[in-house]
Write an enzyme that holds these catalytic residues in place. Structure first.
Site, PDB file in Angstrom:
ATOM      1  N   LYS A  66     -52.203  36.679 -16.976  1.00 47.40           N
ATOM      2  CA  LYS A  66     -51.881  35.317 -16.323  1.00 47.40           C
ATOM      3  C   LYS A  66     -52.705  34.893 -15.136  1.00 47.40           C
ATOM      4  O   LYS A  66     -52.963  33.745 -14.947  1.00 47.40           O
ATOM      5  CB  LYS A  66     -50.474  35.084 -15.687  1.00 47.40           C
ATOM      6  CG  LYS A  66     -50.301  36.195 -14.409  1.00 47.40           C
ATOM      7  CD  LYS A  66     -48.871  35.755 -13.880  1.00 47.40           C
ATOM      8  CE  LYS A  66     -48.657  36.724 -12.675  1.00 47.40           C
ATOM      9  NZ  LYS A  66     -47.163  36.571 -12.259  1.00 47.40           N
ATOM     10  N   ASP A  67     -53.587  35.956 -14.640  1.00 47.08           N
ATOM     11  CA  ASP A  67     -54.677  35.620 -13.765  1.00 47.08           C
ATOM     12  C   ASP A  67     -55.849  35.009 -14.210  1.00 47.08           C
ATOM     13  O   ASP A  67     -56.579  34.585 -13.438  1.00 47.08           O
ATOM     14  CB  ASP A  67     -54.958  36.865 -12.913  1.00 47.08           C
ATOM     15  CG  ASP A  67     -53.687  37.375 -11.982  1.00 47.08           C
ATOM     16  OD1 ASP A  67     -52.790  36.460 -11.628  1.00 47.08           O
ATOM     17  OD2 ASP A  67     -53.779  38.368 -11.442  1.00 47.08           O
ATOM     18  N   ARG A 101     -45.345  26.870  -9.946  1.00 48.39           N
ATOM     19  CA  ARG A 101     -44.514  26.537 -10.873  1.00 48.39           C
ATOM     20  C   ARG A 101     -43.165  27.118 -10.619  1.00 48.39           C
ATOM     21  O   ARG A 101     -42.235  26.587 -11.015  1.00 48.39           O
ATOM     22  CB  ARG A 101     -45.369  27.617 -12.197  1.00 48.39           C
ATOM     23  CG  ARG A 101     -44.172  27.767 -13.397  1.00 48.39           C
ATOM     24  CD  ARG A 101     -44.978  29.023 -14.228  1.00 48.39           C
ATOM     25  NE  ARG A 101     -45.174  30.357 -13.633  1.00 48.39           N
ATOM     26  CZ  ARG A 101     -44.001  30.956 -13.412  1.00 48.39           C
ATOM     27  NH1 ARG A 101     -42.829  30.725 -13.988  1.00 48.39           N
ATOM     28  NH2 ARG A 101     -43.859  32.082 -12.685  1.00 48.39           N
ATOM     29  N   ARG A 102     -43.149  28.190  -9.905  1.00 46.71           N
ATOM     30  CA  ARG A 102     -41.513  28.656  -9.733  1.00 46.71           C
ATOM     31  C   ARG A 102     -41.105  27.975  -8.730  1.00 46.71           C
ATOM     32  O   ARG A 102     -39.861  27.413  -8.729  1.00 46.71           O
ATOM     33  CB  ARG A 102     -41.565  30.042  -9.116  1.00 46.71           C
ATOM     34  CG  ARG A 102     -42.155  31.033 -10.232  1.00 46.71           C
ATOM     35  CD  ARG A 102     -42.211  32.642  -9.557  1.00 46.71           C
ATOM     36  NE  ARG A 102     -42.608  33.445 -10.327  1.00 46.71           N
ATOM     37  CZ  ARG A 102     -43.468  34.458 -10.144  1.00 46.71           C
ATOM     38  NH1 ARG A 102     -43.961  34.480  -8.794  1.00 46.71           N
ATOM     39  NH2 ARG A 102     -43.764  35.396 -11.231  1.00 46.71           N
ATOM     40  N   ARG A 129     -47.041  35.452   0.054  1.00 44.37           N
ATOM     41  CA  ARG A 129     -48.268  35.956  -0.272  1.00 44.37           C
ATOM     42  C   ARG A 129     -47.952  37.722  -0.090  1.00 44.37           C
ATOM     43  O   ARG A 129     -46.949  38.102   0.459  1.00 44.37           O
ATOM     44  CB  ARG A 129     -49.460  35.844   0.450  1.00 44.37           C
ATOM     45  CG  ARG A 129     -50.327  34.455  -0.186  1.00 44.37           C
ATOM     46  CD  ARG A 129     -50.662  34.440  -1.227  1.00 44.37           C
ATOM     47  NE  ARG A 129     -51.616  35.726  -1.564  1.00 44.37           N
ATOM     48  CZ  ARG A 129     -52.819  35.669  -1.347  1.00 44.37           C
ATOM     49  NH1 ARG A 129     -53.362  34.869  -0.627  1.00 44.37           N
ATOM     50  NH2 ARG A 129     -53.574  36.714  -1.680  1.00 44.37           N
ATOM     51  N   ARG A 163     -43.233  41.787  -0.568  1.00 44.16           N
ATOM     52  CA  ARG A 163     -42.351  40.654  -0.837  1.00 44.16           C
ATOM     53  C   ARG A 163     -41.167  41.315  -0.872  1.00 44.16           C
ATOM     54  O   ARG A 163     -40.159  40.768  -0.356  1.00 44.16           O
ATOM     55  CB  ARG A 163     -42.764  40.418  -2.190  1.00 44.16           C
ATOM     56  CG  ARG A 163     -44.208  39.809  -2.256  1.00 44.16           C
ATOM     57  CD  ARG A 163     -44.357  39.052  -3.488  1.00 44.16           C
ATOM     58  NE  ARG A 163     -46.056  38.746  -3.624  1.00 44.16           N
ATOM     59  CZ  ARG A 163     -46.414  37.673  -4.141  1.00 44.16           C
ATOM     60  NH1 ARG A 163     -45.438  36.772  -5.035  1.00 44.16           N
ATOM     61  NH2 ARG A 163     -47.749  37.150  -4.075  1.00 44.16           N
ATOM     62  N   CYS A 214     -54.239  17.274 -16.460  1.00 43.99           N
ATOM     63  CA  CYS A 214     -52.666  17.188 -15.634  1.00 43.99           C
ATOM     64  C   CYS A 214     -52.844  18.245 -14.643  1.00 43.99           C
ATOM     65  O   CYS A 214     -52.858  19.422 -15.080  1.00 43.99           O
ATOM     66  CB  CYS A 214     -51.724  17.230 -16.724  1.00 43.99           C
ATOM     67  SG  CYS A 214     -49.906  17.566 -16.078  1.00 43.99           S
TER      68      CYS A 214
END
Length: 322
Positions: free
Chosen positions: A85-86, A133-134, A151, A157, A245
């Protein structure tokens, strides 16, 4: 160049626990299946050293990728392992995406105080995530949560929940699985609520494009064709949407047998594009033959653009002015 020409195959990794764990798992597979000596080489990226700036200001998730690619092109390492995904969606001169191994569960996961689910968190609870997105999909659920930025590595986290600084954090389930921390999850989020990032849960194994034999060996030893087709569809959608977009995008492709016997496998792709505040969203899906995975993603993205996906960022501003 054959992998066997190397006395030791050097696998580049970021230095975080998650990166070293998943790179170590890939290195072990390479050693086992190619019969070569393998060593991990840590490569420090700006995304690792700068834990205070928002990812977007550093250049997005691609900031984690560029240092590893530079190390490949310099010859410091022979293989690089990334969270797929990165990866930026465009091609990169001199670098080949050699293999995509079987995917972990791609869904997002909540880690919240007192074992609570999203629906059980009281209105006003503070939920942290570093992902636009989240943020947008959380806001779209209308739960009255306060959403704050985040971050840091996984332990950092999780520590914010343990200390009471926040009521919950949202992370990729795959990362927690890879470091054997699934026990901390209080809810795995249904994609109907929150579609993951394109490529989430999958790994990307890159090497120099000029090392054609090594590319072929890695693909034969590690590639999962169903995972590759799914992420190809998701990334094609993201690449096409990015051209017109800038809205937050979630996508998830799944591979299943076609409805008609003898038609082989199909790719079914779901996608969402949202206004950053979640106030407007567009959810669509498409399907097609496995071999046409890229075309499925491109077609769905173009349909979304044709229906106004590019206006999602402007829409909330217009609503406020009305």
């Amino acid at each position: 160049m054959s992998a066997h020409e190397h006395r030791t195959l050097r696998v580049g990794t970021r230095r975080s626990l998650l990166a070293r764990t998943q790179s170590g798992q890939v290195a072990a597979l390479i050693a086992e299946r190619l019969g070569v000596e393998v060593e991990l080489v840590e490569v420090v990226t700006e995304g690792d050293t700068n834990q205070t700036s928002a990812l977007a200001s550093l250049g997005g998730t691609g900031v984690f990728v560029s240092a590893l690619r530079d190390a490949l092109l310099r010859g410091d390492v022979d293989v690089a392992v990334h969270s797929l995904k990165d990866l930026p969606t465009g091609s990169f001169d001199g670098i080949a995406l050699a293999a995509v191994p079987p995917r972990e569960d791609p869904r997002d996961a909540l880690v919240a105080r007192d074992g609570l689910t999203l629906g059980e968190l009281p209105a006003g609870s503070v939920v942290a995530t570093g992902s636009p997105r989240r943020v947008a999909q959380l806001a779209a659920l209308g739960l009255g949560l306060e959403i704050v930025g985040l971050r840091g590595n996984i332990d950092t986290r999780l520590g914010k929940v343990a200390s009471g600084e926040v009521d919950g954090v949202i992370l990729a389930r795959a990362g927690l699985a890879r470091i054997d921390r699934l026990d901390v999850i209080t809810e795995t989020l249904d994609p109907i609520q929150m579609l993951p990032a394109p490529g989430q849960g999958a790994l990307a194994i890159e090497c120099r494009a000029a090392d054609a034999v090594l590319v072929s060996q890695l693909r034969e030893a590690l590639e999962d064709p169903f995972t590759r087709a799914a992420v190809d569809a998701e990334r094609a959608l993201l690449r096409t949407l990015e051209a017109g977009c800038a809205a937050p995008v979630g996508a998830l492709a799944e591979v299943a047998e076609a409805d008609e016997p003898g038609d082989g496998h199909q790719v079914w792709l779901r996608a969402v594009a949202l206004a950053p505040d979640g106030g407007v969203e567009m959810r669509r899906s498409a399907s097609g033959p496995l071999a046409d995975a890229v075309a499925v993603g491109e077609r769905l993205a173009q349909d979304m653009l044709d229906e106004g996906a590019a206006r999602l960022i402007e829409e909330p501003a217009r609503k406020q002015q009305a």
